[in-house]
Write a protein that holds these residues in place. Sequence first.
Motif, PDB file in Angstrom:
ATOM      1  N   ILE A  50       0.801  -1.198   0.004  1.00 53.28           N
ATOM      2  CA  ILE A  50       0.105  -0.008   0.103  1.00 53.28           C
ATOM      3  C   ILE A  50       0.727   1.427  -0.076  1.00 53.28           C
ATOM      4  O   ILE A  50       0.385   2.301  -0.212  1.00 53.28           O
ATOM      5  N   HIS A  51       2.129   1.299   0.397  1.00 56.92           N
ATOM      6  CA  HIS A  51       3.035   2.433   0.383  1.00 56.92           C
ATOM      7  C   HIS A  51       3.528   2.653  -0.933  1.00 56.92           C
ATOM      8  O   HIS A  51       4.027   3.644  -1.045  1.00 56.92           O
ATOM      9  N   ASP A  52       3.309   1.819  -1.932  1.00 54.10           N
ATOM     10  CA  ASP A  52       3.199   2.013  -3.510  1.00 54.10           C
ATOM     11  C   ASP A  52       2.099   2.929  -3.853  1.00 54.10           C
ATOM     12  O   ASP A  52       1.184   2.302  -4.410  1.00 54.10           O
ATOM     13  N   SER A  53       2.163   4.063  -3.787  1.00 55.86           N
ATOM     14  CA  SER A  53       0.804   5.100  -3.930  1.00 55.86           C
ATOM     15  C   SER A  53       0.323   4.833  -5.526  1.00 55.86           C
ATOM     16  O   SER A  53      -0.906   4.847  -5.801  1.00 55.86           O
ATOM     17  N   THR A  54       1.454   4.893  -6.310  1.00 53.97           N
ATOM     18  CA  THR A  54       0.939   4.654  -7.833  1.00 53.97           C
ATOM     19  C   THR A  54       0.115   3.440  -8.085  1.00 53.97           C
ATOM     20  O   THR A  54      -0.769   3.360  -8.736  1.00 53.97           O
ATOM     21  N   TRP A  55       0.918   2.521  -7.392  1.00 56.85           N
ATOM     22  CA  TRP A  55       0.057   1.031  -7.786  1.00 56.85           C
ATOM     23  C   TRP A  55      -1.360   1.127  -7.018  1.00 56.85           C
ATOM     24  O   TRP A  55      -2.288   0.598  -7.518  1.00 56.85           O
TER      25      TRP A  55
END
Length: 214
Positions: A50-55
Amino acid sequence: MKITVIGATGFVGPEVVKEALARGHQVTAVSRSGKNLPEHASLRVATGDIHDSTWLSSVLQGQDAVISAYNPGWAESDLYEKFTRGSEQILAAVRAANVKRLLVVGGAGSLQVAPGVELVDTDAFPANIKPGALGARDLRNKLQSSGADLDWTYLSPAALLQPGESTGQFRVGSTELLMSGDQPAAISVADLAVAIIDEIEAPQHVQKQFTVAY
């Protein structure tokens, strides 16, 4: 509806996924592991961080509602910081994806036990989970001051959240801790999931906090 459940393989998430599927919704389950999720034609599993905001924002595109049951884990070190950072990433992704409806599964710690006194501030509150409870309360406060762009709901379970079957019979409260006699009340995770999907299908607490218990 198209509903995304974040934290879909935690304590609360699996029951929310199950309840949403049982009611005929199209569900996207967001999880780090993707483990122990059912095979279902209406279930899409999105495995990632979830820390991969783009994903995460790409996963949330086109969704009618997001349910966040995110919790980094009560035994995690730096729990407050991890909870806060994860919650901020989720909020940012929801906004980036232009999803209007968000329900957050919070904690009982932010419920009032006396005027101006919340459970997390009492001496009896367990020290080991207090950092997470403080993070959850700060998230509620942030939602309350977030403006009108997001139709958020913050659901605080009963103080005793436990395994058990769904009964569909429970009380609905607002911001005060619900009691059973002189003890804090309980609710099963399955009935909490019923309350969550009820609120998504027929919103009663938009931009409000509420609680449920037996």
